[in-house]
Structure formats: C-alpha cells, structure tokens
Design an enzyme around this catalytic site. Structure first.
Site, PDB file in Angstrom:
ATOM      1  N   ARG A  20      -7.880  -4.026  -4.472  1.00  0.00           N
ATOM      2  CA  ARG A  20      -6.614  -3.788  -5.168  1.00  0.00           C
ATOM      3  C   ARG A  20      -5.885  -2.595  -4.524  1.00  0.00           C
ATOM      4  O   ARG A  20      -4.909  -2.747  -3.820  1.00  0.00           O
ATOM      5  CB  ARG A  20      -6.887  -3.549  -6.662  1.00  0.00           C
ATOM      6  CG  ARG A  20      -5.655  -3.674  -7.545  1.00  0.00           C
ATOM      7  CD  ARG A  20      -4.787  -2.425  -7.575  1.00  0.00           C
ATOM      8  NE  ARG A  20      -5.517  -1.246  -8.015  1.00  0.00           N
ATOM      9  CZ  ARG A  20      -5.038  -0.012  -7.925  1.00  0.00           C
ATOM     10  NH1 ARG A  20      -3.843   0.204  -7.409  1.00  0.00           N
ATOM     11  NH2 ARG A  20      -5.760   1.024  -8.315  1.00  0.00           N
ATOM     12  N   ASP A  21      -6.424  -1.406  -4.743  1.00  0.00           N
ATOM     13  CA  ASP A  21      -5.750  -0.199  -4.245  1.00  0.00           C
ATOM     14  C   ASP A  21      -5.637  -0.240  -2.726  1.00  0.00           C
ATOM     15  O   ASP A  21      -4.623   0.140  -2.144  1.00  0.00           O
ATOM     16  CB  ASP A  21      -6.555   1.036  -4.679  1.00  0.00           C
ATOM     17  CG  ASP A  21      -5.711   2.293  -4.728  1.00  0.00           C
ATOM     18  OD1 ASP A  21      -4.618   2.294  -4.129  1.00  0.00           O
ATOM     19  OD2 ASP A  21      -6.146   3.281  -5.332  1.00  0.00           O
ATOM     20  N   HIS A 214     -10.845   9.045  -9.670  1.00  0.00           N
ATOM     21  CA  HIS A 214     -10.223   8.236  -8.618  1.00  0.00           C
ATOM     22  C   HIS A 214      -9.552   9.180  -7.626  1.00  0.00           C
ATOM     23  O   HIS A 214      -8.522   9.768  -7.920  1.00  0.00           O
ATOM     24  CB  HIS A 214      -9.190   7.307  -9.282  1.00  0.00           C
ATOM     25  CG  HIS A 214      -8.430   6.425  -8.350  1.00  0.00           C
ATOM     26  ND1 HIS A 214      -8.699   5.084  -8.216  1.00  0.00           N
ATOM     27  CD2 HIS A 214      -7.403   6.675  -7.504  1.00  0.00           C
ATOM     28  CE1 HIS A 214      -7.854   4.542  -7.332  1.00  0.00           C
ATOM     29  NE2 HIS A 214      -7.060   5.498  -6.892  1.00  0.00           N
ATOM     30  N   HIS A 216      -8.220  10.062  -3.601  1.00  0.00           N
ATOM     31  CA  HIS A 216      -7.843   9.613  -2.264  1.00  0.00           C
ATOM     32  C   HIS A 216      -8.243  10.704  -1.273  1.00  0.00           C
ATOM     33  O   HIS A 216      -8.275  11.878  -1.605  1.00  0.00           O
ATOM     34  CB  HIS A 216      -6.341   9.331  -2.209  1.00  0.00           C
ATOM     35  CG  HIS A 216      -5.978   8.014  -2.828  1.00  0.00           C
ATOM     36  ND1 HIS A 216      -5.432   6.975  -2.121  1.00  0.00           N
ATOM     37  CD2 HIS A 216      -6.122   7.555  -4.096  1.00  0.00           C
ATOM     38  CE1 HIS A 216      -5.243   5.943  -2.915  1.00  0.00           C
ATOM     39  NE2 HIS A 216      -5.648   6.257  -4.138  1.00  0.00           N
ATOM     40  N   CYS A 247      -0.885   5.437   2.051  1.00  0.00           N
ATOM     41  CA  CYS A 247       0.225   5.864   1.207  1.00  0.00           C
ATOM     42  C   CYS A 247       1.493   5.583   1.992  1.00  0.00           C
ATOM     43  O   CYS A 247       1.658   6.061   3.110  1.00  0.00           O
ATOM     44  CB  CYS A 247       0.095   7.356   0.894  1.00  0.00           C
ATOM     45  SG  CYS A 247       1.528   7.999   0.033  1.00  0.00           S
ATOM     46  N   ASN A 256      -8.501   5.425  -0.306  1.00  0.00           N
ATOM     47  CA  ASN A 256      -9.485   5.916  -1.262  1.00  0.00           C
ATOM     48  C   ASN A 256     -10.673   6.524  -0.533  1.00  0.00           C
ATOM     49  O   ASN A 256     -10.854   6.327   0.663  1.00  0.00           O
ATOM     50  CB  ASN A 256      -9.978   4.756  -2.134  1.00  0.00           C
ATOM     51  CG  ASN A 256      -8.877   4.201  -3.005  1.00  0.00           C
ATOM     52  OD1 ASN A 256      -8.206   3.249  -2.637  1.00  0.00           O
ATOM     53  ND2 ASN A 256      -8.672   4.818  -4.138  1.00  0.00           N
TER      54      ASN A 256
END
Ligand code: ZN
Length: 316
Positions: A20-21, A214, A216, A247, A256
């Site tokens: 997802r991310d 969470h 990064h 990003c 991540n």
C-alpha cells in the site's frame, strides 16, 4: 490495563505496508498475480500482518485498483491479518463489504496537510470517522477501525505540528470509539528523542490503544525511531520490504523502514518477530524484479547476517 514497557514481552509484530504505502508512491503498476505471490512469500517468511492496498478511486491510484482481489487472496491464508487503508466512508463501506479484518484511516495532525491532502480540516475528518464507526456498527461488521495519525512529527507544508494537537486528536478519535491508534512520521521528520516524548504523552491518554509506529527512513532515522518507540513499550511497527516507497515532494527519499532491516534489528536484540530472514531477502529480490527501475532501500541485504547471529536466525 497498563501498557507493556521495554521490560515487557520480547516479541514484536512487523506489519508489511509495501503493498500500500510502498506501491502508492512508485510509478510501476505491479500485476495482481505478482502481488498475490508477494503476499504468499511474505506469509511464508512469517509475516502475519499485511496492509494489502487501499480502497481509493482507481483513477487516483491505479497501482491499487485491484485491492479487493488482493484482499480476497490474503483472507485465504490462515492467521494472516489483512488490513486496507480507506480515505473516506465510501472506501470504508467497501472494506466492510469485503470483510477486511481492519481498516486504517489516516488523520493528519497537520491542519495544512489535512486541507491539502483531503480538503478537510482534522475536525471534519474526526466527524467522518464517527460516521464510519456508525456505519460499521449498523452493518454489524467486525472490521476494526485503526487510526493512523499522519504528520504526527512534523509536516512538509506546515512545518511544526504541536504535540498537544496530536494528543487532542488521539483523544477525539478514542472518544468516537475507534479500536486502535498509531503515530505516523509520514514525511520522515521524526528523531528518537521526539518519538519518546510524543509516545509518552499519547500513551498517557491512549494506553494500550496506542499500539503502532509508522516511520519513514527519509533521513536515515527510521530504525532509530523504531527503537525509541520500542523503548516506550510499542510492539507493532510498519515496514516495507526493500524500504520501498518514497515521497513525491522529496525526490530520492527512502520509503518506509525496510522490513528486512527491522527484522534484523529486532532479532539482533533478541526480540522475536517470527520472521525468516533468508526468505525476506529472497522476497526482496523478487520485489526488485517487479519494480524494475524503481529505487530500493535497506542495508542488511548487501552484507547478510553477521556470523555472530547466523546460527540463531537459522534456528528461529
Ligand atoms: Zn507512510
């Protein structure tokens, strides 16, 4: 109920968020069949929590258009907790229809990020969350509602995000009856001292409902921040295989925390994650093939496990 502290259980859950991310931040569209293999391989490597996609309109994120199909496959694997991200009520209804075990709703602690991203104030998002909880309860569904407080440690648009604002929003969503809350460093601004300070403040109001971190690795502090959260008693961490993601506002930025590096860090600390390092590295190689030309991150894969822990890992 008291929250576990660093002297508490010596095991950690690493939730895979690469599907997802990670995938939402790269241009490549990974075919559904490859995603299913990815989930199968992650499961075989010991992963038991995977965020498999997002119920957003396909025109916004074509990379995740097959989320329902991917979720359906994940649900066939015994003991795997498959979650999806939902940005609004419509997405939440799909997650409920698909019987997702959990849905993750982002709530930005940065007022300006919230307006820019969702065209809503944080207050309006809290009101949406209440409506989503009502809808879930009205349908008699069991899908858990987990809130990810995004930009909790700072924001590329607004800059500073007041800690008291994070605490206030956590209280607000807990008052609306959500099941769990996590703090997210969406843009990679957090440092370990800040992580400890903010988790301490939020734990005071959220107790064990605050159960996820969470981070990064945008500026290389992802693992240090995981460790800081671990020290505060947090036992669930988001990570993505090969640290994929990025990003759009910071070209070249890491995504991540890399799953295999996090697995290594916890194993080296004697913390059980249930993960098989060699299988994670093999999966990393396949993800690299599916994402030809995209940047991969992480460190441990280059050198492998140190001699001093190789045996232990093999026995794990
Ligand atoms: Zn993220």
């Amino acid at each position: 109920m008291t929250h576990p502290t660093s002297s508490g259980p010596r095991h950690a859950i690493l939730r895979e968020v690469g599907l997802r991310d990670g995938l939402q931040s790269v241009a490549t569209i990974v075919p559904t069949a490859a995603k299913l293999q990815w989930i199968r391989d992650a499961y075989d490597a010991g992963e038991r929590e995977i965020e498999v996609g997002s119920f957003v309109p396909p025109r916004l994120l074509p990379q995740l258009a097959d989320t329902a199909e991917v979720l359906a496959f994940a649900q066939t694997l015994p003991g795997l907790k498959a979650s999806v991200l939902v940005p609004n009520l419509k997405g939440a209804e799909r997650a409920i229809e698909c019987k997702a075990e959990a849905m993750l709703l982002p709530l930005s602690a940065s007022y300006k990020h919230s307006l820019a991203n969702l065209r809503k104030t944080p207050e309006e998002v809290v009101a949406d969350i209440a409506r989503i909880r009502d809808a879930r309860d009205a349908m008699g569904a069991k899908t858990k509602i987990e809130i990810g407080i995004s930009t909790a440690f700072g924001c590329t648009i607004q800059g500073d995000v007041p800690e008291d604002e994070v605490v206030r929003l956590v209280k607000a969503v807990l008052d609306e009856g959500v099941d769990a809350v996590g703090l997210a460093d969406t843009v990679g601004y957090a440092d370990p001292a800040q992580v400890k300070r903010l988790y301490e403040k939020v734990l005071r109001v959220a107790g064990d409902k605050l159960d996820c971190a969470h981070f990064h690795d945008t500026r290389g502090l992802g693992l240090a921040n995981c460790f800081a959260a671990w020290e505060m008693g947090i036992r669930r961490f988001d990570a993505s295989i090969a640290g994929i993601g990025g990003c759009p506002h910071a070209p070249g930025a890491s995504g991540n925390v890399a799953m295999e590096d996090a697995a290594y860090m916890f194993a080296s600390m004697g913390v059980d994650t249930g993960l098989d390092f060699d299988r994670l590295i093999a999966l990393r190689g396949r993800v690299g093939q599916w994402l030809q030309g995209e940047a991969l991150h992480g460190n441990v894969w280059r050198a492998g496990l140190p001699k001093t822990m190789k045996k232990e890992a093999e026995h794990a």
